[in-house]
Design a protein around this motif. Structure first.
Motif, short mmCIF file in Angstrom:
data_model
loop_
_atom_site.label_atom_id
_atom_site.label_comp_id
_atom_site.label_asym_id
_atom_site.label_seq_id
_atom_site.Cartn_x
_atom_site.Cartn_y
_atom_site.Cartn_z
N CYS A 310 0.87 -1.18 0.00
CA CYS A 310 0.00 0.00 0.00
C CYS A 310 0.90 1.22 0.00
O CYS A 310 1.66 1.45 0.95
CB CYS A 310 -0.92 0.00 1.21
SG CYS A 310 -2.03 1.44 1.30
N CYS A 311 0.88 1.98 -1.07
CA CYS A 311 1.78 3.12 -1.24
C CYS A 311 1.08 4.41 -0.80
O CYS A 311 -0.05 4.71 -1.25
CB CYS A 311 2.23 3.24 -2.69
SG CYS A 311 3.19 1.83 -3.26
N LEU A 312 1.77 5.17 0.05
CA LEU A 312 1.26 6.45 0.54
C LEU A 312 2.25 7.55 0.18
O LEU A 312 3.16 7.85 0.94
CB LEU A 312 1.04 6.40 2.05
CG LEU A 312 0.11 5.31 2.57
CD1 LEU A 312 0.05 5.36 4.09
CD2 LEU A 312 -1.28 5.45 1.98
N PRO A 313 2.13 8.15 -1.00
CA PRO A 313 3.07 9.20 -1.40
C PRO A 313 2.88 10.46 -0.58
O PRO A 313 1.77 10.81 -0.17
CB PRO A 313 2.74 9.42 -2.88
CG PRO A 313 1.31 9.00 -3.01
CD PRO A 313 1.12 7.88 -2.03
N GLY A 314 3.99 11.15 -0.34
CA GLY A 314 3.94 12.40 0.41
C GLY A 314 3.92 12.23 1.90
O GLY A 314 3.82 13.22 2.63
N ILE A 315 4.02 11.00 2.40
CA ILE A 315 3.99 10.72 3.83
C ILE A 315 5.42 10.45 4.30
O ILE A 315 6.21 9.81 3.59
CB ILE A 315 3.09 9.50 4.13
CG1 ILE A 315 1.69 9.74 3.56
CG2 ILE A 315 3.02 9.22 5.62
CD1 ILE A 315 0.98 10.93 4.14
N PRO A 316 5.81 10.90 5.49
CA PRO A 316 7.17 10.64 5.98
C PRO A 316 7.48 9.14 6.03
O PRO A 316 6.59 8.30 6.24
CB PRO A 316 7.16 11.25 7.38
CG PRO A 316 6.10 12.29 7.33
CD PRO A 316 5.05 11.77 6.40
N GLU A 317 8.75 8.80 5.84
CA GLU A 317 9.16 7.40 5.80
C GLU A 317 8.99 6.70 7.14
O GLU A 317 9.02 5.47 7.20
CB GLU A 317 10.61 7.30 5.33
CG GLU A 317 10.81 7.70 3.87
CD GLU A 317 12.21 7.41 3.40
OE1 GLU A 317 13.03 6.91 4.22
OE2 GLU A 317 12.51 7.66 2.22
N SER A 318 8.84 7.46 8.20
CA SER A 318 8.64 6.83 9.52
C SER A 318 7.34 6.04 9.59
O SER A 318 7.17 5.20 10.47
CB SER A 318 8.64 7.91 10.61
OG SER A 318 7.61 8.86 10.39
N PHE A 319 6.42 6.27 8.66
CA PHE A 319 5.16 5.54 8.64
C PHE A 319 5.30 4.19 7.93
O PHE A 319 4.36 3.40 7.95
CB PHE A 319 4.07 6.36 7.96
CG PHE A 319 3.51 7.46 8.82
CD1 PHE A 319 2.42 7.22 9.66
CD2 PHE A 319 4.07 8.72 8.82
CE1 PHE A 319 1.90 8.22 10.45
CE2 PHE A 319 3.56 9.73 9.61
CZ PHE A 319 2.47 9.49 10.44
N SER A 320 6.42 3.93 7.28
CA SER A 320 6.61 2.65 6.60
C SER A 320 6.64 1.53 7.62
O SER A 320 7.37 1.60 8.61
CB SER A 320 7.91 2.66 5.79
OG SER A 320 7.84 3.58 4.73
N CYS A 321 5.86 0.50 7.39
CA CYS A 321 5.79 -0.62 8.33
C CYS A 321 5.15 -1.81 7.63
O CYS A 321 4.73 -1.73 6.47
CB CYS A 321 4.99 -0.24 9.58
SG CYS A 321 3.26 0.18 9.23
N VAL A 322 5.11 -2.91 8.35
CA VAL A 322 4.45 -4.13 7.88
C VAL A 322 3.30 -4.43 8.82
O VAL A 322 3.46 -4.38 10.03
CB VAL A 322 5.44 -5.31 7.82
CG1 VAL A 322 4.72 -6.62 7.61
CG2 VAL A 322 6.45 -5.08 6.70
N TYR A 323 2.14 -4.74 8.26
CA TYR A 323 0.95 -4.95 9.07
C TYR A 323 0.25 -6.23 8.64
O TYR A 323 0.15 -6.55 7.45
CB TYR A 323 -0.01 -3.77 8.89
CG TYR A 323 -0.61 -3.27 10.18
CD1 TYR A 323 -1.75 -3.84 10.70
CD2 TYR A 323 -0.04 -2.21 10.87
CE1 TYR A 323 -2.32 -3.38 11.88
CE2 TYR A 323 -0.59 -1.74 12.05
CZ TYR A 323 -1.74 -2.33 12.55
OH TYR A 323 -2.28 -1.88 13.72
N SER A 324 -0.24 -6.96 9.62
CA SER A 324 -1.01 -8.17 9.34
C SER A 324 -2.39 -7.79 8.83
O SER A 324 -3.09 -6.98 9.45
CB SER A 324 -1.12 -9.02 10.60
OG SER A 324 -1.96 -10.13 10.38
#
Length: 697
Positions: A310-324
């Motif tokens: 799920c790509c979220l452009p314009g959002i800080p990289e700190s939000f990158s994560c893996v979710y079940s």
């Protein structure tokens, strides 16, 4: 002899020249330190940053047949293995140049095809000793807390790369504290039990995983018999899809990986943030598998089909994560509907196709010659929407997941009835939810009944109010979960909107590297070791060929046919041209690392290193010794002493071998097609019993 080996085509081969020119566009993508390219649309003037050769070719005006063939070859490699496209592109260009050099020396096309194919086949066999079993990697894994230091390096530890003396060692002590403080926690992040952040992925051992993979012969896909070219655009694709194995084929081989840290770092090729997310996805998927099996110890294989992004452009990289679970973006108009549905178990139906009135499955033959009087199209669609909505309400369905497109009128009507429709979603997402919810996938909504409805699905807003970018202001992220679902979503964010696509491509490349390493149960020693060994091996073959030619000229050897004689005569030149392609490949890799000021300097460095290998007497042992020096702490001056060990660099086996094969097949196909166009097929026929052994169209 001279008449028999006359050159049948003294004109320029336009196809080879076009192939060589097109491949130059992706030269900067080779190696661990890639230079991105901006793709700017002529009409929209929007720009996208990419490091993917497939993305680049998609946006180029490939109006020539060679360009289309190159694109389809790269696309075939990408679809089959998800990695190796950059290697394929560069080698295709290098070997097309090598073929042109052979033509300039009046070497017959039949000899070029035969000797090049034979040379690559020999190289594939020669590099087998550089394969490392995964058992040897995971058994030697020690304290994983030292590997975060490696995550800051931007170069690959290899004898071919001179590590610069000035490397910014910033915040190392802080990183150690972060790692040690998190080592006792069971999850990757303290935010929720199901979320895995990429920041601390390398600081944890992946839970004991039983990975299943098929026992396959490395060389069963190609060159087990005499290699022959095909005009198929997919280059015998059906014969090279052995990596896509069913669950029944995973019963005979078990690899127990107690820790994937060292393997993941070695396969990251400098992109540690993406590989950290992939590693977190493996652990998350394993935990989901245990939940599905009621916390029993179960065999588990990393299933890449159960990974989504799920790509979220314009959002800080700190939000990158893996979710079940499954995270996706929907219209902000559905926010009220989602709030009404969250925190309660929902009934779900799965539509395997378009959710439209005029949709028909593949192979639908229509009504034949039957003619019916129909009402107007708007009235017909309105009646269909009313009928479908009535079915969903009667079945008490609150969530519909659709593989294809959805009727806008139906979505609007369902939204007013607090019924959520999600689409399009992939087939693997539908399949996973079908397994855990009990739902049955249907093609048409009219097929729905009580037995087709699944249950116990939860829907909620994900990070509501925290995503404030303008790019997602009209969309909201939602999370769809069910107990035991194996599906894992990697949320990818980037403050640079133009870089979003490249970030997603990097993630999938790392995921496929790890996946194929686990499937093959072995990896290559990376950092250029395989290519260097190929180059050294070809030089040895060239020397042997020169000796045979000298003996033949002195009359000590007598060949049985002129075909064999011509091959022996021209073999050194063709092998030299083939080796030249490897040399250009290695020079470009070293140059792109930034450790050499020019490609000529990188070429000289490769040549000097090759002389050391040749003088050692045993190239394989010499390479292993040199790579052990780099990975055991014997590094260049300037590296802090606290960096006690650096993980080895690894390459995947099957995708690399197939990239080589596809690159050479492409070159030889273009070479022989050019010969047919220029001279005609009748001039390429050889009146000899040996013709069946040659690669002729």
């Amino acid at each position: 002899m001279v008449m028999a080996c006359r050159n049948i085509n003294r004109r320029k081969h336009i196809g080879l020249q076009q192939l060589s020119s097109l491949t130059e566009t992706g030269r900067s993508f080779l190696g661990p330190v890639k230079s991105s390219k901006f793709i700017i649309g002529e009409r929209s003037h929007e720009s996208v940053l990419t490091c993917s050769i497939l993305r680049l070719l998609e946006n180029l005006d490939l109006n020539s047949s060679v360009g289309q063939l190159l694109y389809e070859t790269v696309q075939s490699q990408k679809n089959a293995y998800g990695t190796g496209t950059n290697t394929l592109l560069f080698l295709a260009g290098a070997w097309s140049t090598a073929a042109l050099e052979c033509l300039q020396q009046d070497i017959p096309i039949s000899v070029i095809v035969s000797v090049m194919s034979e040379g690559l086949k020999s190289c594939r066999k020669e590099v087998v000793p550089l394969q490392i079993s995964l058992n040897n990697i995971v058994d030697n894994t020690g304290d994983t807390r030292r590997y975060p230091f490696f995550g800051t390096l931007s170069v690959i530890p290899s004898p071919l790369v001179q590590i610069p003396s000035e490397i910014p060692w910033i915040q190392r002590e802080k990183l150690i504290k972060d790692v040690s403080s998190q080592a006792s926690t069971p999850s990757f992040s303290s935010r929720t039990s199901s979320e895995f952040s990429s920041r601390s992925s390398y600081s944890h051992s992946v839970t004991k995983v039983m990975l299943q993979a098929p026992q396959t012969n490395l060389f069963t896909n190609s060159y087990t018999s005499k290699s022959r070219l095909s005009h198929s655009r997919h280059f015998n694709k059906s014969e090279n899809m052995s990596y896509q194995t069913s669950s029944e084929e995973h019963q005979n081989s078990h690899i127990q990986c107690n820790d994937l840290v060292q393997l993941a770092v070695g396969l990251s090729h400098g992109d540690h943030s993406s590989m950290a997310l992939v590693e977190a996805a493996v652990k998350c998927q394993y935990q989901n598998a245990r939940v599905r099996k009621k916390n029993c110890t179960v065999p588990f294989r990393f299933d890449i089909s159960k990974i989504s992004t799920c790509c979220l452009p314009g959002i800080p990289e700190s939000f990158s994560c893996v979710y079940s679970g499954y995270i996706t973006l929907i219209s902000i108009n559905y926010t009220t509907t989602v709030r009404e549905l969250q925190n309660q178990p929902l009934r779900v139906v799965l539509i395997d196709g378009d959710f439209k009135e005029n949709y028909h499955h593949l192979g639908f033959n229509g009504l034949g010659k039957v003619k019916t009087e129909m009402e107007s199209v708007p009235d017909q669609e309105r009646q269909w929407v009313d009928y479908i909505l009535e079915i969903l309400i009667q079945l008490n369905v609150k969530l519909v997941m659709v593989r294809g497109n959805v009727s806008e009128n139906l979505m609007e009507r369902c939204m007013h009835s607090n019924l959520l429709i999600i689409g399009p979603v992939s087939h693997h997402v539908l399949q996973d939810f079908a397994e855990v919810t009990g739902a049955v996938q249907v093609t048409y909504a009219t097929q729905l009944n009580e037995d087709c409805v699944g249950s116990d699905v939860n829907v909620s807003l994900w990070r509501a109010g925290q995503l404030n970018s303008k790019e997602v202001s009209k969309r909201v992220a939602i999370l769809i979960k069910a107990e035991g679902v194996l599906l894992v979503t990697a949320v990818l964010t980037s403050p640079v909107i133009a870089q979003m696509q490249a970030k997603e491509d990097h993630f999938w490349t790392c995921a496929y590297r790890l996946y194929h390493a686990l499937v093959d149960e072995k990896v290559f020693l990376g950092g250029g070791a395989v290519e260097v060994l190929c180059l050294s091996h070809l030089q040895g073959l060239i020397e042997q060929s020169h000796k045979k030619v000298d003996l033949d000229c002195s009359g000590q050897l007598h060949t049985t046919s002129w075909v064999a004689s011509s091959q022996e005569l021209y073999r050194p030149a063709v092998l030299k041209a083939l080796a030249g392609g490897w040399h250009r490949y290695l020079s470009s890799v070293v140059y792109n690392t930034g450790t050499c000021s020019s490609e000529s300097e990188a070429s000289t460095f490769i040549q000097n290193f090759l002389q050391k290998i040749t003088g050692s007497g045993c190239p394989i042992l010499y390479l292993q010794k040199e790579y052990n020096k780099v990975t055991s702490g014997i590094l260049n001056s300037g590296i802090p002493s606290k960096l006690k060990e650096i993980s080895r660099v690894y390459d995947v086996v099957t995708p690399k071998m197939e990239a080589w094969r596809r690159a050479l097949d492409l070159v030889l196909l273009v070479l022989q097609t050019d010969a047919e166009i220029i001279t005609g097929a009748e001039y390429t026929q050889l009146n000899s019993q040996e013709t069946e052994e040659l690669l002729l169209l």
